[in-house]
Scaffold this motif. Structure first.
Motif, mmCIF file in Angstrom:
data_model
loop_
_atom_site.group_PDB
_atom_site.id
_atom_site.type_symbol
_atom_site.label_atom_id
_atom_site.label_comp_id
_atom_site.label_asym_id
_atom_site.label_seq_id
_atom_site.Cartn_x
_atom_site.Cartn_y
_atom_site.Cartn_z
ATOM 1 N N UNK A 1 -6.465 -2.958 -9.006
ATOM 2 C CA UNK A 1 -6.291 -3.457 -10.370
ATOM 3 C C UNK A 1 -5.399 -2.527 -11.185
ATOM 4 N N UNK A 2 -5.577 -1.223 -11.028
ATOM 5 C CA UNK A 2 -4.811 -0.263 -11.824
ATOM 6 C C UNK A 2 -3.333 -0.264 -11.475
ATOM 7 N N UNK A 3 -2.976 -0.850 -10.345
ATOM 8 C CA UNK A 3 -1.590 -0.845 -9.891
ATOM 9 C C UNK A 3 -0.961 -2.237 -9.909
ATOM 10 N N UNK A 4 -1.588 -3.165 -10.611
ATOM 11 C CA UNK A 4 -1.129 -4.550 -10.626
ATOM 12 C C UNK A 4 -0.884 -5.016 -12.054
ATOM 13 N N UNK A 5 0.240 -5.703 -12.251
ATOM 14 C CA UNK A 5 0.596 -6.290 -13.544
ATOM 15 C C UNK A 5 0.862 -7.776 -13.322
ATOM 16 N N UNK B 1 0.832 -1.212 0.000
ATOM 17 C CA UNK B 1 0.000 0.000 0.000
ATOM 18 C C UNK B 1 0.865 1.261 0.000
ATOM 19 N N UNK B 2 1.930 1.257 0.777
ATOM 20 C CA UNK B 2 2.799 2.434 0.848
ATOM 21 C C UNK B 2 3.507 2.683 -0.481
ATOM 22 N N UNK B 3 3.968 1.634 -1.117
ATOM 23 C CA UNK B 3 4.665 1.796 -2.396
ATOM 24 C C UNK B 3 3.701 2.216 -3.497
ATOM 25 N N UNK C 1 2.771 -3.189 -8.732
ATOM 26 C CA UNK C 1 3.131 -4.520 -8.243
ATOM 27 C C UNK C 1 3.036 -5.511 -9.390
ATOM 28 N N UNK C 2 4.131 -6.186 -9.688
ATOM 29 C CA UNK C 2 4.138 -7.222 -10.722
ATOM 30 C C UNK C 2 4.146 -8.590 -10.042
ATOM 31 N N UNK C 3 3.092 -9.353 -10.237
ATOM 32 C CA UNK C 3 3.016 -10.689 -9.662
ATOM 33 C C UNK C 3 3.348 -11.726 -10.731
ATOM 34 N N UNK C 4 4.124 -12.728 -10.336
ATOM 35 C CA UNK C 4 4.586 -13.755 -11.251
ATOM 36 C C UNK C 4 3.525 -14.833 -11.410
ATOM 37 N N UNK D 1 -5.338 -5.531 -2.552
ATOM 38 C CA UNK D 1 -4.469 -4.668 -1.742
ATOM 39 C C UNK D 1 -3.884 -3.531 -2.580
ATOM 40 N N UNK D 2 -3.367 -3.861 -3.755
ATOM 41 C CA UNK D 2 -2.735 -2.837 -4.599
ATOM 42 C C UNK D 2 -3.746 -2.110 -5.483
#
Length: 323
Positions: free
Chosen positions: A260-264, A222-224, A231-234, A257-258
């Motif tokens: 959708x717009x901040x997740x890859x 959340x802070x980042x 956030x890139x999840x493998x 948590x991050x």
């Protein structure tokens, strides 16, 4: 967390998909920012050319090759020239491990001049990674032959401040407007790195597999995210194969948590005992559909958010975005 003790063949076949047609439709235009095809010092189940053909068959827009030991831009440039009919854009960048001279501004400058789109901070050479391996992490793939022992790397000096070379690398990335990825640095270093990168004008920042080796908590994420880091999840850690570590519910939680717009979602595939990278995208898309994720959200996770990092236009499809 999922059980990882099973024995797997060199290449894990794609499991049956209950919504194969929808998966195929959603994958049109997908982008993989973290593909580990070969040649590589680590055993791989396919090479860059085979990955290009797989991606073209599924109508991917782009693939970004990652190797822990070399910059892959020459391979990307030549393959794209040799096979223009695939209509797949190919990219790469550099990982700042010992093989590249560590956190080396000259290597980053060369990467940028050759069209590199991403700079990863140390991975295998990161002091944090070396510590994790010494503590008994058995899941990370090994090289085919014994390499020289790594020299531990950190973005920080003995006083806990960013090193001069790290700051120089940040400035080069900011000027070129390419991606700064955290590699395998620990969460504690990532906060310092990305805070400074933000101040110095870096606009594309990403944490790689934040819950694996890096050690990000929900609070860290959340802070980042609050300062503009994605956030890139493998994918490999959520699907059938040797690297399976997390459940679909874990994935849903991390996306929540991050945001959708901040997740890859990127494959991080190519390693033995796993699905091929494009099959990995098929599997994760099926999982997202099973989680009742809206189609526009799935498009963001597997395509649109990555497209913005590569300065590619976001292409919307009414059919794909239908509920």
């Amino acid at each position: 967390m999922a059980d990882t003790q099973a024995s797997y063949p060199t290449t894990v076949p794609l499991p049956p998909l209950s919504r194969a047609a929808e998966v195929a439709e959603l994958l049109v235009g997908a982008i993989d920012l973290h593909c580990h095809s070969g040649p590589a010092a680590m055993p791989r189940i396919l090479d860059h050319h085979e990955e290009l053909l797989d991606a073209a068959e599924a109508k991917f827009r782009a693939v970004l090759f990652k190797d822990h030991f070399y910059a892959g831009m020459p391979h990307a440039i030549l393959l794209e020239k040799l096979f223009p009919e695939t209509n797949v854009k190919l990219f790469s960048g550099i990982v700042l491990n010992n093989a590249s001279g560590g956190i080396n501004p000259h290597a980053v400058d060369h990467t940028i001049k050759l069209g590199g789109k991403i700079v990863w901070m140390p991975t295998l050479s990161a002091a944090n990674h070396i510590k994790a391996m010494a503590a008994g992490n058995k899941t990370f793939p090994k090289t085919s032959q014994k390499m020289l022992d790594p020299i531990p790397l950190s973005a920080l000096d003995a006083n806990g401040k960013l090193t001069d070379d790290t700051r120089k690398v940040i400035d080069l990335i900011a000027e070129a407007d390419i991606i700064l990825a955290g590699g395998h640095l620990p969460a504690s270093e990532l906060h310092i790195l990305f805070d400074e990168a933000t101040r110095r004008g870096v606009r594309k920042m990403m944490v790689n597999h934040p819950t694996y080796i890096v050690g990000c908590s929900d609070t860290d994420i959340r802070q980042l995210v609050a300062i503009g880091v994605k956030m890139e999840h493998s994918i490999c850690m959520f699907i059938e194969g040797k690297s399976l570590k997390y459940s679909p519910d874990d994935l849903a939680h991390l996306i929540e948590v991050a945001g959708v717009d901040n997740t890859i979602l990127s494959s991080d595939l190519g390693l033995q005992g796993s699905q091929r990278p494009v099959d990995g995208f098929r599997s994760i898309t099926q999982i997202l559909l099973d989680l009742q994720m809206p189609r526009p959200a799935i498009r963001k996770l597997i395509s649109d958010n990555a497209a913005r990092f590569l300065n590619l236009p976001v292409v919307q499809s009414a059919a794909q975005d239908a509920a």
